[in-house]
Each structure stands twice: as structure tokens, then as C-alpha cells.
Scaffold this motif. Sequence first.
Motif, PDB file in Angstrom:
ATOM      1  N   GLN A  27       0.838  -1.203   0.000  1.00  0.00           N
ATOM      2  CA  GLN A  27       0.000   0.000   0.000  1.00  0.00           C
ATOM      3  C   GLN A  27       0.871   1.251   0.000  1.00  0.00           C
ATOM      4  O   GLN A  27       1.767   1.406   0.838  1.00  0.00           O
ATOM      5  N   TYR A  28       0.659   2.117  -0.945  1.00  0.00           N
ATOM      6  CA  TYR A  28       1.394   3.373  -1.109  1.00  0.00           C
ATOM      7  C   TYR A  28       2.848   3.171  -1.545  1.00  0.00           C
ATOM      8  O   TYR A  28       3.591   4.143  -1.700  1.00  0.00           O
ATOM      9  N   SER A  29       3.307   1.949  -1.720  1.00  0.00           N
ATOM     10  CA  SER A  29       4.690   1.726  -2.129  1.00  0.00           C
ATOM     11  C   SER A  29       4.871   2.162  -3.579  1.00  0.00           C
ATOM     12  O   SER A  29       3.929   2.150  -4.372  1.00  0.00           O
ATOM     13  N   ASP A  30       6.089   2.553  -3.924  1.00  0.00           N
ATOM     14  CA  ASP A  30       6.351   2.968  -5.298  1.00  0.00           C
ATOM     15  C   ASP A  30       7.603   2.313  -5.870  1.00  0.00           C
ATOM     16  O   ASP A  30       8.135   2.740  -6.880  1.00  0.00           O
ATOM     17  N   VAL A  31       8.089   1.284  -5.210  1.00  0.00           N
ATOM     18  CA  VAL A  31       9.200   0.511  -5.759  1.00  0.00           C
ATOM     19  C   VAL A  31       9.093  -0.927  -5.247  1.00  0.00           C
ATOM     20  O   VAL A  31       8.676  -1.159  -4.109  1.00  0.00           O
ATOM     21  N   CYS A  32       9.437  -1.855  -6.103  1.00  0.00           N
ATOM     22  CA  CYS A  32       9.418  -3.271  -5.739  1.00  0.00           C
ATOM     23  C   CYS A  32      10.794  -3.857  -6.010  1.00  0.00           C
ATOM     24  O   CYS A  32      11.355  -3.670  -7.101  1.00  0.00           O
ATOM     25  N   PHE A  33      11.345  -4.529  -5.029  1.00  0.00           N
ATOM     26  CA  PHE A  33      12.620  -5.213  -5.183  1.00  0.00           C
ATOM     27  C   PHE A  33      12.361  -6.710  -5.360  1.00  0.00           C
ATOM     28  O   PHE A  33      11.410  -7.258  -4.787  1.00  0.00           O
ATOM     29  N   VAL A  34      13.205  -7.349  -6.129  1.00  0.00           N
ATOM     30  CA  VAL A  34      13.209  -8.812  -6.222  1.00  0.00           C
ATOM     31  C   VAL A  34      14.554  -9.259  -5.675  1.00  0.00           C
ATOM     32  O   VAL A  34      15.595  -9.004  -6.276  1.00  0.00           O
ATOM     33  N   VAL A  35      14.537  -9.905  -4.498  1.00  0.00           N
ATOM     34  CA  VAL A  35      15.785 -10.137  -3.770  1.00  0.00           C
ATOM     35  C   VAL A  35      16.033 -11.623  -3.543  1.00  0.00           C
ATOM     36  O   VAL A  35      15.089 -12.429  -3.463  1.00  0.00           O
ATOM     37  N   GLY A  36      17.324 -11.953  -3.418  1.00  0.00           N
ATOM     38  CA  GLY A  36      17.730 -13.308  -3.079  1.00  0.00           C
ATOM     39  C   GLY A  36      17.601 -14.279  -4.234  1.00  0.00           C
ATOM     40  O   GLY A  36      17.018 -13.978  -5.281  1.00  0.00           O
ATOM     41  N   GLN A  37      18.174 -15.451  -4.018  1.00  0.00           N
ATOM     42  CA  GLN A  37      18.088 -16.506  -5.019  1.00  0.00           C
ATOM     43  C   GLN A  37      16.641 -16.969  -5.200  1.00  0.00           C
ATOM     44  O   GLN A  37      16.277 -17.506  -6.248  1.00  0.00           O
ATOM     45  N   GLU A  38      15.804 -16.775  -4.168  1.00  0.00           N
ATOM     46  CA  GLU A  38      14.403 -17.179  -4.249  1.00  0.00           C
ATOM     47  C   GLU A  38      13.545 -16.143  -4.972  1.00  0.00           C
ATOM     48  O   GLU A  38      12.357 -16.360  -5.184  1.00  0.00           O
ATOM     49  N   ARG A  39      14.139 -14.984  -5.333  1.00  0.00           N
ATOM     50  CA  ARG A  39      13.455 -13.912  -6.059  1.00  0.00           C
ATOM     51  C   ARG A  39      12.176 -13.474  -5.331  1.00  0.00           C
ATOM     52  O   ARG A  39      11.099 -13.382  -5.912  1.00  0.00           O
ATOM     53  N   GLN A  40      12.328 -13.187  -4.059  1.00  0.00           N
ATOM     54  CA  GLN A  40      11.189 -12.746  -3.252  1.00  0.00           C
ATOM     55  C   GLN A  40      10.904 -11.273  -3.506  1.00  0.00           C
ATOM     56  O   GLN A  40      11.811 -10.436  -3.560  1.00  0.00           O
ATOM     57  N   GLU A  41       9.647 -10.917  -3.665  1.00  0.00           N
ATOM     58  CA  GLU A  41       9.250  -9.527  -3.855  1.00  0.00           C
ATOM     59  C   GLU A  41       9.217  -8.801  -2.509  1.00  0.00           C
ATOM     60  O   GLU A  41       8.683  -9.316  -1.523  1.00  0.00           O
ATOM     61  N   VAL A  42       9.788  -7.606  -2.491  1.00  0.00           N
ATOM     62  CA  VAL A  42       9.772  -6.765  -1.291  1.00  0.00           C
ATOM     63  C   VAL A  42       9.365  -5.363  -1.724  1.00  0.00           C
ATOM     64  O   VAL A  42       9.975  -4.784  -2.627  1.00  0.00           O
TER      65      VAL A  42
END
Length: 247
Positions: A27-42
Motif C-alpha cells: 500500500q502506497y509503495s512505489d518501488v518493488c525489489f526482487v531479492v535473493g536466489q528465491e526472487r522474493q518480492e519486497v
Amino acid sequence: METPGLVVHGEAASFSTALRSLLNNPQYSDVCFVVGQERQEVFAHRCLLACRCNFFQRLLGPKLGPGMPSPVVLSSVPADAFLAVLEFLYANSVRLHRHSVLEVLTAAVEYGLEELRELCLEFVVKVLDVELVCEALQVAVTFGLGPLQERCIAFIETHTQAVLERPVAEVAAPVVRELRLALLAPAELSALEEQNQREPLIPVEQIVEAWKCHALRRGDAARGTPCRRRRGTLPREHHCFLDLPFK
């Protein structure tokens, strides 16, 4: 003459709790990271990260444009460690865990977060034990964290020499052989070589092989020399000639 205003402070705990509720909140976020070997969304908020950390200010600059940009991929940092970094940036506090603190420490060093780095170092010293000390020593050597390196060496000496009556260099040999010296920058390698002359824990041949990789600019310059980056090691400019995948 107007009387100077008085700065008053609200309750810090409620302010921190409110900011912490935004952590990994789409909510209200304006950037998404894909992190780690598991490609988790943050999910995160660019303005907050940029004002708290120069690394993110450069990474999330105007070039991304307005709105929700494409995901920013950070595959070399584990999700747990990245979330801990964000927790510190959002709330100026972080819950550290023994099993992941070294990865948080690595991220803090790579992102230039001096305060978080010091908090991680204090925590590592408190929880240092026989299972953690070898990996902590490797992190200390890799990033030139002198006090932590000295603490690890003293721990190894205290907890092994009295029982096994073996020299510290012999006890540390298994972890020393696994050090990725070729991944260090030349200046870091020179500093390590100078320190090793005072405290000879690393075989001279191992340092020589790392210099060969730099001189010949290829990872296979010395057969058997560990040149692969471990998971969590961010690439540096001089890593390009190694051309080797993560281990």
C-alpha cells in the motif's frame, strides 16, 4: 523581536510503530525489489530509502521516473537480510538473529550503513561461538573489519589451543583455505598482506595466487584458487575478469 519557537517531541514509540507498519507493505509503495536466489518480492517507498541511504538514493534516482517502476533485482542479498536492512531504515531499529546477522552485516557494509554495521558488529561479538566464529572471521577479513578479525582470532585461540594444544594458525587453516582472496580489491589485498606479515595466518602462496588472478586478469590464472563469489557478495568492478558464477 519574535521569541524563538520551542521544539517539542511526540511519542517516539508510536512514530516508530507507524513507520514499521509500512515495511514491505504494497500500500502506497512505489518501488518493488526482487531479492535473493528465491526472487522474493519486497515493497518499499523510494523517498524514505533515498533520504536514509546514499546507496538507495543513487539506485532509485530520477532515472526510474514517476509511478511504479520495473522491479529492482538484487539477487545477491538474501531476503531476510534485505528486510532487516529496510527495518533499520524505516524504524531506526532492527531485530537481529544469530543465523542471519553476518548477512545483514555484509549488506550494511555494501550499502554504506555505518550505524547498522556497528550494531551488527556489537551483536556478533555478543553471540560469537564455535559455530559462528569461522564464518565471522571470513567476513572480517573480506571487508577489512580489523576489530572483529582480532576478536575472532582471540576466540579461536581461547577455545581451541587450551583444549587441543594446537597453534592458532593450524586451527584456523580450514577456514583460511576457503577465503576468496581474489575477490578483494588490490588495496584490500595489500593491506591484508601487510597484516599477515605481522600475524601469519594465511599461507603466502595463497596470497600470491590471488595476485596472479589480478595480474593476469582471469579467474583460472591459478588452478584451484577460489574465485567464485559467495551468495551475498555484491559484484565489484574488478570481478568482471573472473567471469565465474556464484558458488
